[in-house]
Design a protein around this motif. Sequence first.
Motif, PDB file in Angstrom:
ATOM      1  N   GLU A 182       0.825  -1.212   0.000  1.00  0.00           N
ATOM      2  CA  GLU A 182       0.000   0.000   0.000  1.00  0.00           C
ATOM      3  C   GLU A 182       0.855   1.256   0.000  1.00  0.00           C
ATOM      4  O   GLU A 182       0.498   2.247  -0.656  1.00  0.00           O
ATOM      5  CB  GLU A 182      -0.952   0.002   1.191  1.00  0.00           C
ATOM      6  CG  GLU A 182      -1.926   1.163   1.153  1.00  0.00           C
ATOM      7  CD  GLU A 182      -3.219   0.862   1.877  1.00  0.00           C
ATOM      8  OE1 GLU A 182      -3.624   1.721   2.686  1.00  0.00           O
ATOM      9  OE2 GLU A 182      -3.835  -0.191   1.632  1.00  0.00           O
ATOM     10  N   ARG A 228     -10.169   6.753  -3.854  1.00  0.00           N
ATOM     11  CA  ARG A 228     -10.921   6.030  -4.877  1.00  0.00           C
ATOM     12  C   ARG A 228      -9.978   5.290  -5.814  1.00  0.00           C
ATOM     13  O   ARG A 228     -10.232   4.140  -6.197  1.00  0.00           O
ATOM     14  CB  ARG A 228     -11.800   6.991  -5.678  1.00  0.00           C
ATOM     15  CG  ARG A 228     -13.046   7.469  -4.955  1.00  0.00           C
ATOM     16  CD  ARG A 228     -14.011   8.133  -5.912  1.00  0.00           C
ATOM     17  NE  ARG A 228     -13.442   9.335  -6.515  1.00  0.00           N
ATOM     18  CZ  ARG A 228     -13.563  10.550  -6.002  1.00  0.00           C
ATOM     19  NH1 ARG A 228     -14.239  10.729  -4.872  1.00  0.00           N
ATOM     20  NH2 ARG A 228     -13.024  11.600  -6.598  1.00  0.00           N
ATOM     21  N   ASP A 242      -8.753   2.135  -4.191  1.00  0.00           N
ATOM     22  CA  ASP A 242      -9.778   1.087  -4.221  1.00  0.00           C
ATOM     23  C   ASP A 242      -9.886   0.468  -5.618  1.00  0.00           C
ATOM     24  O   ASP A 242     -10.074  -0.756  -5.755  1.00  0.00           O
ATOM     25  CB  ASP A 242     -11.132   1.662  -3.813  1.00  0.00           C
ATOM     26  CG  ASP A 242     -11.209   2.006  -2.329  1.00  0.00           C
ATOM     27  OD1 ASP A 242     -10.389   1.473  -1.551  1.00  0.00           O
ATOM     28  OD2 ASP A 242     -12.086   2.812  -1.952  1.00  0.00           O
ATOM     29  N   GLU A 243      -9.751   1.307  -6.649  1.00  0.00           N
ATOM     30  CA  GLU A 243      -9.849   0.804  -8.014  1.00  0.00           C
ATOM     31  C   GLU A 243      -8.680  -0.126  -8.347  1.00  0.00           C
ATOM     32  O   GLU A 243      -8.856  -1.146  -9.019  1.00  0.00           O
ATOM     33  CB  GLU A 243      -9.893   1.981  -8.995  1.00  0.00           C
ATOM     34  CG  GLU A 243     -11.189   2.768  -8.922  1.00  0.00           C
ATOM     35  CD  GLU A 243     -11.107   4.098  -9.661  1.00  0.00           C
ATOM     36  OE1 GLU A 243     -10.079   4.351 -10.336  1.00  0.00           O
ATOM     37  OE2 GLU A 243     -12.056   4.891  -9.542  1.00  0.00           O
ATOM     38  N   TYR A 287      -6.992  -1.950  -6.201  1.00  0.00           N
ATOM     39  CA  TYR A 287      -7.213  -3.208  -5.487  1.00  0.00           C
ATOM     40  C   TYR A 287      -8.274  -4.057  -6.179  1.00  0.00           C
ATOM     41  O   TYR A 287      -8.196  -5.295  -6.178  1.00  0.00           O
ATOM     42  CB  TYR A 287      -7.614  -2.930  -4.047  1.00  0.00           C
ATOM     43  CG  TYR A 287      -6.462  -2.526  -3.152  1.00  0.00           C
ATOM     44  CD1 TYR A 287      -5.206  -3.091  -3.319  1.00  0.00           C
ATOM     45  CD2 TYR A 287      -6.634  -1.598  -2.132  1.00  0.00           C
ATOM     46  CE1 TYR A 287      -4.147  -2.733  -2.490  1.00  0.00           C
ATOM     47  CE2 TYR A 287      -5.593  -1.232  -1.298  1.00  0.00           C
ATOM     48  CZ  TYR A 287      -4.344  -1.804  -1.488  1.00  0.00           C
ATOM     49  OH  TYR A 287      -3.300  -1.446  -0.675  1.00  0.00           O
ATOM     50  N   ALA A 288      -9.293  -3.395  -6.767  1.00  0.00           N
ATOM     51  CA  ALA A 288     -10.320  -4.142  -7.498  1.00  0.00           C
ATOM     52  C   ALA A 288      -9.732  -4.773  -8.757  1.00  0.00           C
ATOM     53  O   ALA A 288     -10.111  -5.886  -9.138  1.00  0.00           O
ATOM     54  CB  ALA A 288     -11.485  -3.224  -7.860  1.00  0.00           C
ATOM     55  N   ALA A 323      -4.552  -6.441  -2.968  1.00  0.00           N
ATOM     56  CA  ALA A 323      -5.423  -6.136  -1.827  1.00  0.00           C
ATOM     57  C   ALA A 323      -5.164  -7.116  -0.686  1.00  0.00           C
ATOM     58  O   ALA A 323      -5.129  -6.728   0.488  1.00  0.00           O
ATOM     59  CB  ALA A 323      -6.884  -6.181  -2.263  1.00  0.00           C
TER      60      ALA A 323
END
Length: 241
Positions: free
Chosen positions: A100, A118, A121-122, A124-125, A131
């Motif tokens: 991270e 954001r 998060d994107e 990690y998606a 993640a």
Amino acid sequence: MTDTPLLQIENLSTHYGAVQALRSVDLTVHAGEICAVLGANGAGKTTLLRTVSGLQPAAPGSRVRVGGVDVTRSPAEDMVRHGLAHVPEGGGVIVELTVEENLRLGGLWRRDRRDRARALDEVYALFPPLAERRRRPAGTLSGGERQMLAIGRALMARPRVLLLDEPSLGLAPLVTRQIMRLLHDLRERTGLTVVLVEQNAASALSVTDHGVVLSQGAVVARGSSAELLADDRMRHAYLGF
């Protein structure tokens, strides 16, 4: 896909001392395309990306435009603001930092903290293994995971164009196929434009739209990926398969 190129390289030349490393290279990439830059070792592939991203000075008369804006003389540290992100050969992750922490470095220049969150998060998606390992030191990752991390860190800057240098270097064939599928999926999901330098020409041409072949710093062939794959003379002479 619009008629206006997102990345336009015209007459791009550069020197290392007395040695001319690039010779009047032209390349046009539209939004949403993946373009391959191919050739043998020493052909000028890495130098091309370094010159486009401002790490290597371009010779007079060269032009690099992003979205119509001339960025030829912009310093490397400003390129991210013009929409360019460069993942160098080997990825360059900081092994002592966590996954991270490495990712957050890619978005430090953005002032909007909510947007940085954001973007994280994107990423990690897009890359679930990252993640799962977000608190681990980057040095504990596999080669393929480090390459994901390097790409994810670049995506934290929300680039319009990703310059990606030898992502399969040192990876097993299975992992190389995974990385190439990842690039294809990334383009399909986000519309990202990619310039891919790759020694493994067959692998690169399986996921790209078109490409150029370099030899001794000059373009010796260009065309769609299907055309380059079908050209037996070109494959044997310059691409090694």
